[in-house]
Design an enzyme around this catalytic site. Sequence first.
Site, PDB file in Angstrom:
ATOM      1  N   LYS A  48       0.842  -1.204   0.000  1.00 34.47           N
ATOM      2  CA  LYS A  48       0.000   0.000   0.000  1.00 34.47           C
ATOM      3  C   LYS A  48       0.866   1.239   0.000  1.00 34.47           C
ATOM      4  O   LYS A  48       0.716   2.141   0.809  1.00 34.47           O
ATOM      5  CB  LYS A  48      -0.906  -0.020   1.223  1.00 34.47           C
ATOM      6  CG  LYS A  48      -1.861  -1.187   1.170  1.00 34.47           C
ATOM      7  CD  LYS A  48      -3.200  -0.804   1.691  1.00 34.47           C
ATOM      8  CE  LYS A  48      -4.147  -1.973   1.599  1.00 34.47           C
ATOM      9  NZ  LYS A  48      -5.329  -1.771   2.394  1.00 34.47           N
ATOM     10  N   ILE A  93       2.827   6.938   0.720  1.00 38.05           N
ATOM     11  CA  ILE A  93       1.729   6.079   1.146  1.00 38.05           C
ATOM     12  C   ILE A  93       0.563   6.192   0.168  1.00 38.05           C
ATOM     13  O   ILE A  93       0.363   7.226  -0.453  1.00 38.05           O
ATOM     14  CB  ILE A  93       1.275   6.392   2.593  1.00 38.05           C
ATOM     15  CG1 ILE A  93       0.667   7.797   2.697  1.00 38.05           C
ATOM     16  CG2 ILE A  93       2.424   6.242   3.568  1.00 38.05           C
ATOM     17  CD1 ILE A  93      -0.031   8.032   4.025  1.00 38.05           C
ATOM     18  N   CYS A  94      -0.173   5.095   0.042  1.00 40.74           N
ATOM     19  CA  CYS A  94      -1.298   5.049  -0.898  1.00 40.74           C
ATOM     20  C   CYS A  94      -2.514   5.711  -0.264  1.00 40.74           C
ATOM     21  O   CYS A  94      -3.004   5.265   0.768  1.00 40.74           O
ATOM     22  CB  CYS A  94      -1.610   3.599  -1.263  1.00 40.74           C
ATOM     23  SG  CYS A  94      -3.002   3.429  -2.368  1.00 40.74           S
ATOM     24  N   LEU A  95      -2.976   6.807  -0.877  1.00 37.24           N
ATOM     25  CA  LEU A  95      -4.090   7.567  -0.317  1.00 37.24           C
ATOM     26  C   LEU A  95      -5.296   7.586  -1.252  1.00 37.24           C
ATOM     27  O   LEU A  95      -6.309   8.209  -0.945  1.00 37.24           O
ATOM     28  CB  LEU A  95      -3.648   9.029  -0.091  1.00 37.24           C
ATOM     29  CG  LEU A  95      -2.520   9.258   0.909  1.00 37.24           C
ATOM     30  CD1 LEU A  95      -1.987  10.672   0.805  1.00 37.24           C
ATOM     31  CD2 LEU A  95      -3.017   9.011   2.323  1.00 37.24           C
ATOM     32  N   CYS A 112      -1.970  -1.534  -4.528  1.00 42.25           N
ATOM     33  CA  CYS A 112      -2.260  -0.203  -5.021  1.00 42.25           C
ATOM     34  C   CYS A 112      -2.269  -0.123  -6.536  1.00 42.25           C
ATOM     35  O   CYS A 112      -2.860   0.768  -7.101  1.00 42.25           O
ATOM     36  CB  CYS A 112      -1.305   0.818  -4.434  1.00 42.25           C
ATOM     37  SG  CYS A 112      -2.004   1.605  -2.976  1.00 42.25           S
TER      38      CYS A 112
END
Lengths: 174, 425
Positions: free
Chosen positions: A111, A118-120, B264
């Site tokens: 993530k 960071i994956c937002l 992701c």
Amino acid sequence: MEGWDPNTKSTLTQIPLLTVKAGPRDGGAWTQRLKEEYKAMIAYTQMNKSNDNDWFRISAANPEGTRWTGKCWYVHNLLKYEFDLQFDIPVTYPATAPEIELPQLDGKTQKMYRGGKICLTVHFKPLWAKNCPRFGIAHALCLGLAPWLAAEVPILVDSGMIKHKDDAASSTET
Amino acid sequence: MEVELKEMLDELESLKGSLPDPPNASIDKLQLHIKRLTDLAKSAPVRRSKLKDMSAEVVDSNPYSRLMALQRMGIVENYERIREYSVAIVGIGGVGSVAAEMLTRCGIGRLLLYDYDKVELANMNRLFFRPEQVGMTKTDAAVQTLQDINPDVVLESYTLNITTVQGFETFMSSLRNKTFRLEKEGSGVDLVLSCVDNYEARMVVNQACNELNQTWMESGVSEDAVSGHIQLLIPGETACFACAPPLVVASGVDERTLKREGVCAASLPTTMGVVAGLLVQNTLKFLLKFGHVSPYLGYNSLKDYFPTMEMRPNPQCSNGACLERQKEYLLAKPARDAAKAKMEAETLSAAEGPLHADNEWNISVVDNSEIDVKAAASSDTLPVGLTRELPSADEYPKLPATGPADMSVDDLEELKKQLEALNAD
């Protein structure tokens, strides 16, 4: 804001909203924005401290206030895990949010994008877009980083990807 | 390597001579092996020298013969003009690197490459980069490969992050630089291709192009790797990237069945190759003036569906530079109309008189270019299969004056000190 826990919601409503829509290339207007950023961060930090929920330190790394560095931490199973925290204010700020980086965790979780960003995408970006320009750095930490840490740190610890600093020290000694 | 092999052969020869009779069969065998290896070494890569002109001559040794044939077939009027054009590619990833290779093979004049990342093994599911390039910056690795493929292309590489204040300044000045073609109007490049993988970087390319009045094309592949899109953006004339929240091609399957947990981004060489192909095809049509340049083309790979649409700029766009370009575009309308009328008159007079005196087979040309009657949507109505990626910013009341508590401190240094004091605890 459906799906957010009541604590985060009530904290959020107490962080002052920002009004100046200006980015780092906007000269005097950026200085005004920067003042609002400071006020919001001061209010948020004070609130965290009085609620016994202090969880980050952040300060500007250059006089223009376009780069920020600091620390953040998360307590899991009564142990505190601390990480370096950094980000740049993008030239298109506040239309786009800062990309928060935890460089020490780069490559340890899926993530995350290259360089420890960071994956937002899912939990935070739509909120930021909806609330532009009223959200600032303090809101990004509260709604972007805090939930990320709460979701990822337990997984990282349980899977052994990160170790508590005491454990790491003792295991290298033996 | 050839020298080493030659020496080895000589040594074997002398060894053979020094040995007592009879001549050893295994030495002969060894010599044969070395001769074969020498041949292999000779066929190792040779770099061709630069060519001054693009020749249309159809011979095996001409790298441009099949491209120049486009002229002979009447598709492109003047192919060689491609050597005058500069294209900037932002993001040398799964789409950008393939787009760069395509343009290099097409003999583009100059390519400007921007990326801050390094090649990783995790990139090997996509095209272009090779495992031995792992660890190199994507820009360096790209220049290495592209130079070998076509030494005629002028390559400039910029290893930087365009979203930072400093990176942005370098990005802008590199686009303004006109040393490649001094007489060119406007900026120093003919087209910017955005091949980045995130919203932030797209907004930065949008900002730069709006400020420079630079036409650009956007491209993207969804994080689930099954859809993508390309979009043409002409500042003032079409919607800019900030005019409305970005469009995405809906996957066409129930969103709830998509598993997002834990990852992701996924990627496929196929989807990225298709999108790069669509992007460069549109680029060639735009630069060499043939066919119809698509304003927006989506690609849904699960249903093989390609939605298209046009988007007009938003008069309430949040981007100041976009509003300025919109104003300029409106002001230039009379001149544009006059030029269009003149062109139409010219084509009309040229079309007079029959093309062929006789028509033995009664062949007639039927116009099948159905004009899209679809009204250019400004923001709300979207064709089937397209959705918005992000919500619009909420309207918010102009502040009813800041509260009294806010007025207490209004000095930046004082505020910094306050935060530092809190940090010190």
